[in-house]
Design an enzyme around this catalytic site. Structure first.
Site, PDB file in Angstrom:
ATOM      1  N   ASP A  53      32.968 101.722  50.398  1.00  0.00           N
ATOM      2  CA  ASP A  53      31.610 102.240  50.243  1.00  0.00           C
ATOM      3  C   ASP A  53      31.410 103.635  50.812  1.00  0.00           C
ATOM      4  O   ASP A  53      30.486 104.344  50.422  1.00  0.00           O
ATOM      5  CB  ASP A  53      30.578 101.268  50.811  1.00  0.00           C
ATOM      6  CG  ASP A  53      30.809 100.930  52.269  1.00  0.00           C
ATOM      7  OD1 ASP A  53      31.890 101.241  52.787  1.00  0.00           O
ATOM      8  OD2 ASP A  53      29.897 100.335  52.884  1.00  0.00           O
ATOM      9  N   GLU A  76      45.696  99.839  51.107  1.00  0.00           N
ATOM     10  CA  GLU A  76      45.837 101.211  51.612  1.00  0.00           C
ATOM     11  C   GLU A  76      47.235 101.511  52.139  1.00  0.00           C
ATOM     12  O   GLU A  76      47.693 102.658  52.049  1.00  0.00           O
ATOM     13  CB  GLU A  76      44.807 101.466  52.712  1.00  0.00           C
ATOM     14  CG  GLU A  76      43.365 101.509  52.230  1.00  0.00           C
ATOM     15  CD  GLU A  76      42.681 100.153  52.223  1.00  0.00           C
ATOM     16  OE1 GLU A  76      41.463 100.090  51.937  1.00  0.00           O
ATOM     17  OE2 GLU A  76      43.371  99.137  52.493  1.00  0.00           O
ATOM     18  N   HIS A 142      28.850  98.558  59.699  1.00  0.00           N
ATOM     19  CA  HIS A 142      30.062  97.828  59.345  1.00  0.00           C
ATOM     20  C   HIS A 142      31.250  98.798  59.366  1.00  0.00           C
ATOM     21  O   HIS A 142      31.086 100.000  59.205  1.00  0.00           O
ATOM     22  CB  HIS A 142      29.924  97.193  57.959  1.00  0.00           C
ATOM     23  CG  HIS A 142      29.731  98.173  56.849  1.00  0.00           C
ATOM     24  ND1 HIS A 142      28.557  98.887  56.673  1.00  0.00           N
ATOM     25  CD2 HIS A 142      30.565  98.589  55.870  1.00  0.00           C
ATOM     26  CE1 HIS A 142      28.669  99.679  55.618  1.00  0.00           C
ATOM     27  NE2 HIS A 142      29.879  99.527  55.107  1.00  0.00           N
ATOM     28  N   HIS A 143      32.423  98.305  59.557  1.00  0.00           N
ATOM     29  CA  HIS A 143      33.669  99.069  59.684  1.00  0.00           C
ATOM     30  C   HIS A 143      33.756  99.845  60.996  1.00  0.00           C
ATOM     31  O   HIS A 143      34.708 100.602  61.195  1.00  0.00           O
ATOM     32  CB  HIS A 143      33.893 100.051  58.515  1.00  0.00           C
ATOM     33  CG  HIS A 143      34.005  99.409  57.174  1.00  0.00           C
ATOM     34  ND1 HIS A 143      34.270  98.068  56.994  1.00  0.00           N
ATOM     35  CD2 HIS A 143      33.896  99.931  55.924  1.00  0.00           C
ATOM     36  CE1 HIS A 143      34.304  97.798  55.695  1.00  0.00           C
ATOM     37  NE2 HIS A 143      34.085  98.896  55.035  1.00  0.00           N
ATOM     38  N   GLY A 438      61.974 103.926  58.500  1.00  0.00           N
ATOM     39  CA  GLY A 438      62.514 102.615  58.172  1.00  0.00           C
ATOM     40  C   GLY A 438      61.490 101.500  58.090  1.00  0.00           C
ATOM     41  O   GLY A 438      61.726 100.401  58.589  1.00  0.00           O
ATOM     42  N   ASP A 468      65.293  91.086  48.689  1.00  0.00           N
ATOM     43  CA  ASP A 468      64.259  90.087  48.452  1.00  0.00           C
ATOM     44  C   ASP A 468      63.234  90.044  49.587  1.00  0.00           C
ATOM     45  O   ASP A 468      62.030  89.898  49.351  1.00  0.00           O
ATOM     46  CB  ASP A 468      64.879  88.705  48.224  1.00  0.00           C
ATOM     47  CG  ASP A 468      65.928  88.325  49.265  1.00  0.00           C
ATOM     48  OD1 ASP A 468      66.283  89.183  50.100  1.00  0.00           O
ATOM     49  OD2 ASP A 468      66.390  87.175  49.252  1.00  0.00           O
ATOM     50  N   ASN A 495      69.787  88.116  48.468  1.00  0.00           N
ATOM     51  CA  ASN A 495      70.814  87.623  49.400  1.00  0.00           C
ATOM     52  C   ASN A 495      70.200  86.731  50.480  1.00  0.00           C
ATOM     53  O   ASN A 495      70.700  86.648  51.601  1.00  0.00           O
ATOM     54  CB  ASN A 495      71.582  88.792  50.027  1.00  0.00           C
ATOM     55  CG  ASN A 495      70.658  89.891  50.539  1.00  0.00           C
ATOM     56  OD1 ASN A 495      69.469  89.657  50.754  1.00  0.00           O
ATOM     57  ND2 ASN A 495      71.204  91.077  50.729  1.00  0.00           N
ATOM     58  N   GLY A 497      67.329  86.588  52.342  1.00  0.00           N
ATOM     59  CA  GLY A 497      66.722  86.971  53.610  1.00  0.00           C
ATOM     60  C   GLY A 497      67.022  88.380  54.057  1.00  0.00           C
ATOM     61  O   GLY A 497      67.422  89.232  53.263  1.00  0.00           O
ATOM     62  N   GLU A 501      68.956  92.612  59.366  1.00  0.00           N
ATOM     63  CA  GLU A 501      68.598  91.972  60.631  1.00  0.00           C
ATOM     64  C   GLU A 501      69.670  90.951  61.040  1.00  0.00           C
ATOM     65  O   GLU A 501      69.992  90.807  62.228  1.00  0.00           O
ATOM     66  CB  GLU A 501      67.239  91.279  60.520  1.00  0.00           C
ATOM     67  CG  GLU A 501      66.116  92.153  59.967  1.00  0.00           C
ATOM     68  CD  GLU A 501      65.732  93.295  60.887  1.00  0.00           C
ATOM     69  OE1 GLU A 501      66.351  93.449  61.955  1.00  0.00           O
ATOM     70  OE2 GLU A 501      64.799  94.035  60.536  1.00  0.00           O
TER      71      GLU A 501
END
Length: 592
Positions: A53, A76, A142-143, A438, A468, A495, A497, A501
């Site tokens: 708004d 956003e 608001h916001h 990253g 994925d 693969n 996951g 990591e």
């Protein structure tokens, strides 16, 4: 001082003069139209964001603009990613623009803006904010945070943007807009600009629009610059042609690719690049030797770089993933560093001597190498494996055969950004990856922006490589691609996951697992309900993938296509495995 720099100084002085005097006879223009005209002058054709708004009135101007299109994103964060990808792909000719609403919208975008700051990408973050009266009286809108701190969000952005501007009245609006945009284009960093709701229709003079914004940085001091050129020439001569050039991200961000090419052509020195500098130099150039990433570099390249008597380092950005976890073995005594705003000649530093003006002078001063060192051609050979499993060792060289000149190739952080390093890309291709910041999932929004930019400037296909896990974070932007008729090719590496990591820590831990989706139904669910604007595939073997890559209707990229590539859970590119081992030691995941 060059003629370009002199003209830039003249333009700056003229703009300052215009801000100090009242112009007669200029056509009045709304603040909104003034801003949009400036963006049009910067070759902006797309604006990303989400309506709210506090920006709706300005959005009327955007939608009615003849050359700037409103894209409209799912959120956003993705919009800020898209503006980043748009700016990277267009290069020095334009900037990215993201429009959000006050508070909730702008804070959703802050991660994307921080990434653009980290990686030096020119993005304007435009925020629709409450009226100037409301900002003074501070009602519980608001916001807001409910405590009257209307400036809390803009204070946060001071940490992630190179310049901030707040349009507060008609008298200063044009100067504020020009200052913020000039900082964005000259310093290659995001900037932040607020537009209150009550000033959207306010009229101002259009006189300043007659003078284009200068893209040039302040000129180098000619006496210091001459001394630096003399020193560099002396050191290069002492190296007796045992010199290599190492290019990195800032050669791209600060628009010195042409200057680097001239230096290579004049001297004949071998040239290598860091990961973030990939495609700064054509990877088909006869003097290009490949990627240098510290200790995880291919042995033949490592020896060539680290044994050179002198390294001309251009635009280096020495982050951990860009340097093999800080394992560069290049002493300062053998290095000359060229940066956008300073130069380092061995142990001496010269602030405010930028490479844009310096490099042509150095090139003119140096002689062609009398002894041209051999540079083995940078290639990626598809290995002959005795199985039909799609491994990373096979996949990336095979993809190298699929690429075409002028392709835009986007690689997600993790297996994709590491896997593609050892693959030479075709001439005039654009490599888009976020190696320093990253942010997982960044490439989806970035691909949206890159595909728009590629269409604008006549590039070829836009190709995304993503895991994925990463795609699940920002998958909504595929619907925006479908809605706008974009046709990227998306290689989804399934693969099971978060592979990067797993290699860092917790190979079998549940926190590195994800839910498996029915990927080949995704494009239908996200907008292609009649399945006429997209096509999806699953490939499980080398033969299946090769057959698809060799199909002309697929390679022509006439519609958006998603390829689910089934890969082993714990398979990873060579460079990722080595980088993860180094990072694991640094991060001390295990108890001592």
């Amino acid at each position: 001082m060059s003629s370009q720099s002199l003209q830039a100084e003249v333009d700056r002085l003229r703009l300052q003069l215009h801000s100090l005097q009242t112009e007669d006879g200029s056509k009045p223009i709304t603040i909104s139209d003034y801003l949009l005209t400036r963006l049009e002058q910067l070759n902006v054709t797309k604006m990303f964001g989400v309506p709210g708004d506090f920006n709706l009135a300005f959005l009327d101007f955007v939608e009615d603009h003849p050359t700037i299109d409103w894209v409209g994103n799912a959120n956003e964060l993705n919009a800020s990613y898209a503006a980043d990808g748009y700016a990277r792909t267009k290069g020095h000719s334009s900037i990215g623009v993201v429009l959000t609403t006050f508070g909730v919208g702008e804070l959703s975008a802050i991660n994307g803006i921080a990434g653009a700051f980290s990686e030096m990408v020119p993005v304007l973050h435009l925020v629709g904010v409450p009226s100037t009266v409301q900002q003074k009286t501070k009602p519980m809108l608001h916001h807001t945070l409910g405590d009257g701190r209307f400036d809390a969000y803009s204070k946060a952005f001071e940490h992630f943007t190179i310049a901030q501007g707040h349009i507060i009245d008609a008298n200063s609006a044009a100067a504020t807009i020009d200052r913020v945009l000039t900082q964005c284009i000259t310093r290659a960093r995001p900037t932040y600009l607020t537009l209150p709701t009550n000033l959207v229709w306010e009229k101002i003079s259009s006189e300043r629009l007659k003078i284009p914004l200068s893209r040039l940085s302040p000129p180098n001091d000619p006496d210091v610059e001459a001394f630096v050129v003399d020193e560099i020439a002396k050191i290069v001569e002492e190296a007796q042609d045992d010199v290599i050039i190492l290019v990195d991200a800032c050669a791209i961000r600060h628009d010195v690719r042409d200057e680097v090419k001239e230096l290579i052509e004049k001297t004949g020195y071998p040239v290598y690049s860091a990961p973030m500098g990939k495609t700064a130099v054509s990877e088909t150039h006869e003097r290009y030797g490949g990627i240098y990433v510290g200790s995880i570099t291919r042995p033949d390249i490592l020896q060539k770089v680290e044994n050179a008597k002198l390294i001309l380092s251009i635009g280096s950005l020495k982050s951990d993933f860009n340097t093999g976890n800080f394992t560069y073995s290049i002493p300062i005594s053998r290095t000359i560093e060229f940066h956008s705003d300073n130069t380092k000649v061995q142990f001496a530093s010269f602030p405010a001597i930028g490479m844009k003006e310096l490099l042509p002078l150095v090139t003119a001063r140096l002689k062609p190498a009398a002894r041209v060192a051999p540079v083995p051609h940078f290639t990626a050979v598809v290995p002959q494996e005795d199985n039909d499993v799609i491994t990373h060792a096979w996949f990336w060289p095979r993809m190298g055969q699929f690429f075409q000149p002028k392709d835009v190739i986007v690689a997600e952080t993790g297996t994709s950004s590491f896997g593609i390093l050892d693959v030479p890309l075709p001439d005039e291709s654009v490599f888009v990856s976020q190696i320093l910041w990253g942010s997982i999932g960044w490439t989806v929004g970035s691909t949206l922006g890159a595909a728009f930019a590629a269409r604008d400037i006549g590039l070829n296909r836009t190709i995304l490589f993503i895991g994925d896990g990463s795609l699940q974070l920002t998958v909504q932007e595929l619907s925006v691609m479908i809605r706008h008729g974009l046709s990227p090719i998306i290689f989804l590496l399934n693969n099971s996951g978060y592979t990067i990591e797993r290699y860092l820590h917790g190979k079998e831990r549940k926190y590195n697992d994800i839910s498996n989706w029915e990927w080949t139904s995704l494009l239908r669910v996200l907008g292609d309900t009649d399945e006429t604007r997209s096509k999806s595939y699953t490939v499980k073997t080398k033969d299946e993938l090769s057959a698809l890559l060799d199909t002309s209707s697929f390679a022509d990229a006439g519609k958006i296509q998603l390829v689910e590539v089934m890969m082993p859970k714990l398979d990873a590119p060579r460079a990722l495995v080595q980088q993860a081992a180094l990072s694991g030691k640094t991060n001390s995941y295990e108890a001592s």
